[in-house]
Design a protein around this motif. Structure first.
Motif, PDB file in Angstrom:
ATOM      1  N   GLY A  36       0.780  -1.229   0.000  1.00 18.51           N
ATOM      2  CA  GLY A  36       0.000   0.000   0.000  1.00 18.51           C
ATOM      3  C   GLY A  36       0.810   1.275   0.000  1.00 18.51           C
ATOM      4  N   GLU A  37       2.061   1.182  -0.378  1.00 15.71           N
ATOM      5  CA  GLU A  37       2.885   2.378  -0.508  1.00 15.71           C
ATOM      6  C   GLU A  37       2.981   2.769  -1.978  1.00 15.71           C
ATOM      7  N   VAL A  38       3.273   4.033  -2.213  1.00 17.08           N
ATOM      8  CA  VAL A  38       3.609   4.510  -3.548  1.00 17.08           C
ATOM      9  C   VAL A  38       5.127   4.476  -3.625  1.00 17.08           C
ATOM     10  N   VAL A  39       5.645   3.750  -4.606  1.00 20.67           N
ATOM     11  CA  VAL A  39       7.089   3.613  -4.765  1.00 20.67           C
ATOM     12  C   VAL A  39       7.534   4.471  -5.938  1.00 20.67           C
ATOM     13  N   ILE A  40       8.562   5.277  -5.695  1.00 22.32           N
ATOM     14  CA  ILE A  40       9.168   6.077  -6.748  1.00 22.32           C
ATOM     15  C   ILE A  40      10.582   5.548  -6.938  1.00 22.32           C
ATOM     16  N   VAL A  41      10.884   5.155  -8.176  1.00 22.05           N
ATOM     17  CA  VAL A  41      12.204   4.611  -8.499  1.00 22.05           C
ATOM     18  C   VAL A  41      12.853   5.536  -9.519  1.00 22.05           C
ATOM     19  N   GLN A  42      14.101   5.885  -9.250  1.00 22.33           N
ATOM     20  CA  GLN A  42      14.843   6.666 -10.231  1.00 22.33           C
ATOM     21  C   GLN A  42      16.156   5.959 -10.493  1.00 22.33           C
ATOM     22  N   GLU A  43      16.597   6.083 -11.732  1.00 21.34           N
ATOM     23  CA  GLU A  43      17.881   5.495 -12.121  1.00 21.34           C
ATOM     24  C   GLU A  43      18.690   6.573 -12.807  1.00 21.34           C
ATOM     25  N   ASP A  44      19.897   6.771 -12.328  1.00 20.18           N
ATOM     26  CA  ASP A  44      20.795   7.771 -12.891  1.00 20.18           C
ATOM     27  C   ASP A  44      22.115   7.078 -13.220  1.00 20.18           C
ATOM     28  N   ASP A  45      22.454   7.018 -14.483  1.00 12.66           N
ATOM     29  CA  ASP A  45      23.675   6.346 -14.949  1.00 12.66           C
ATOM     30  C   ASP A  45      23.779   4.927 -14.401  1.00 12.66           C
ATOM     31  N   GLY A  46      22.674   4.187 -14.430  1.00 12.17           N
ATOM     32  CA  GLY A  46      22.668   2.783 -14.035  1.00 12.17           C
ATOM     33  C   GLY A  46      22.504   2.512 -12.556  1.00 12.17           C
ATOM     34  N   VAL A  47      22.468   3.536 -11.720  1.00 13.02           N
ATOM     35  CA  VAL A  47      22.306   3.362 -10.278  1.00 13.02           C
ATOM     36  C   VAL A  47      20.860   3.664  -9.900  1.00 13.02           C
ATOM     37  N   GLN A  48      20.169   2.648  -9.359  1.00 11.75           N
ATOM     38  CA  GLN A  48      18.765   2.814  -8.985  1.00 11.75           C
ATOM     39  C   GLN A  48      18.626   3.187  -7.515  1.00 11.75           C
ATOM     40  N   THR A  49      17.675   4.066  -7.262  1.00 11.96           N
ATOM     41  CA  THR A  49      17.278   4.427  -5.915  1.00 11.96           C
ATOM     42  C   THR A  49      15.761   4.390  -5.878  1.00 11.96           C
ATOM     43  N   ALA A  50      15.217   3.837  -4.788  1.00 13.81           N
ATOM     44  CA  ALA A  50      13.766   3.750  -4.667  1.00 13.81           C
ATOM     45  C   ALA A  50      13.350   4.212  -3.282  1.00 13.81           C
ATOM     46  N   VAL A  51      12.184   4.825  -3.222  1.00 16.79           N
ATOM     47  CA  VAL A  51      11.632   5.256  -1.945  1.00 16.79           C
ATOM     48  C   VAL A  51      10.154   4.911  -1.925  1.00 16.79           C
ATOM     49  N   GLY A  52       9.679   4.449  -0.783  1.00 15.00           N
ATOM     50  CA  GLY A  52       8.261   4.157  -0.613  1.00 15.00           C
ATOM     51  C   GLY A  52       7.600   5.248   0.211  1.00 15.00           C
ATOM     52  N   LEU A  53       6.478   5.740  -0.265  1.00 17.97           N
ATOM     53  CA  LEU A  53       5.739   6.795   0.426  1.00 17.97           C
ATOM     54  C   LEU A  53       4.391   6.261   0.891  1.00 17.97           C
ATOM     55  N   THR A  54       3.970   6.681   2.066  1.00 19.15           N
ATOM     56  CA  THR A  54       2.617   6.364   2.485  1.00 19.15           C
ATOM     57  C   THR A  54       1.652   7.140   1.606  1.00 19.15           C
ATOM     58  N   VAL A  55       0.388   6.760   1.643  1.00 16.79           N
ATOM     59  CA  VAL A  55      -0.609   7.489   0.845  1.00 16.79           C
ATOM     60  C   VAL A  55      -0.643   8.955   1.264  1.00 16.79           C
ATOM     61  N   LYS A  56      -0.533   9.220   2.553  1.00 15.98           N
ATOM     62  CA  LYS A  56      -0.547  10.604   3.049  1.00 15.98           C
ATOM     63  C   LYS A  56       0.652  11.381   2.496  1.00 15.98           C
ATOM     64  N   GLU A  57       1.830  10.760   2.525  1.00 19.47           N
ATOM     65  CA  GLU A  57       3.030  11.422   1.996  1.00 19.47           C
ATOM     66  C   GLU A  57       2.913  11.651   0.494  1.00 19.47           C
ATOM     67  N   ALA A  58       2.390  10.658  -0.224  1.00 23.98           N
ATOM     68  CA  ALA A  58       2.244  10.786  -1.680  1.00 23.98           C
ATOM     69  C   ALA A  58       1.250  11.884  -2.038  1.00 23.98           C
ATOM     70  N   THR A  59       0.185  12.004  -1.241  1.00 26.77           N
ATOM     71  CA  THR A  59      -0.802  13.064  -1.465  1.00 26.77           C
ATOM     72  C   THR A  59      -0.163  14.431  -1.272  1.00 26.77           C
ATOM     73  N   LYS A  60       0.641  14.586  -0.239  1.00 26.12           N
ATOM     74  CA  LYS A  60       1.352  15.842   0.002  1.00 26.12           C
ATOM     75  C   LYS A  60       2.323  16.119  -1.145  1.00 26.12           C
ATOM     76  N   LEU A  61       3.010  15.074  -1.622  1.00 28.81           N
ATOM     77  CA  LEU A  61       3.928  15.235  -2.745  1.00 28.81           C
ATOM     78  C   LEU A  61       3.197  15.748  -3.975  1.00 28.81           C
ATOM     79  N   MET A  62       2.009  15.231  -4.236  1.00 29.13           N
ATOM     80  CA  MET A  62       1.224  15.699  -5.394  1.00 29.13           C
ATOM     81  C   MET A  62       0.952  17.195  -5.290  1.00 29.13           C
ATOM     82  N   SER A  63       0.637  17.665  -4.099  1.00 31.24           N
ATOM     83  CA  SER A  63       0.367  19.085  -3.890  1.00 31.24           C
ATOM     84  C   SER A  63       1.631  19.917  -4.123  1.00 31.24           C
TER      85      SER A  63
END
Length: 93
Positions: A36-63
């Motif tokens: 039930g988390e929103v996961v954001i994955v980014q890859e920069d020059d082959g190195v991946q980083t991922a973060v999981g956000l709660t629905v509340k955090e993801a809603t704030k991020l949208m704003s």
């Protein structure tokens, strides 16, 4: 917010519509995981980083993103107008 240990298959993510940016050196995707988390994955020059956000955090991020998009659009438009004016005046651009 939690850091995720994910190795995203970019082709599968792209086929599922999760990929936001897909350049050779820079990729970005977002999806919901099985906990039930929103996961954001980014890859920069082959190195991946991922973060999981709660629905509340993801809603704030949208704003916050909506505000940033509005500001970036204004700045981009202002720069375009400045460029056009300088070019019309024959100034070096």
């Amino acid at each position: 917010m939690t850091e995720q240990n994910i190795k995203l298959n970019w082709q599968e993510a792209k086929e599922q519509g999760f990929v936001v940016a897909d350049a050779p050196a820079r990729k970005l995707a977002a999806f919901a995981n099985t906990t039930g988390e929103v996961v954001i994955v980014q890859e920069d020059d082959g190195v991946q980083t991922a973060v999981g956000l709660t629905v509340k955090e993801a809603t704030k991020l949208m704003s916050v993103l909506a505000d940033a998009i509005n500001e970036a659009s204004y700045i981009s438009m202002s720069l375009s107008v400045s460029y056009a004016v300088a070019k019309a005046k024959g100034e070096a651009v």
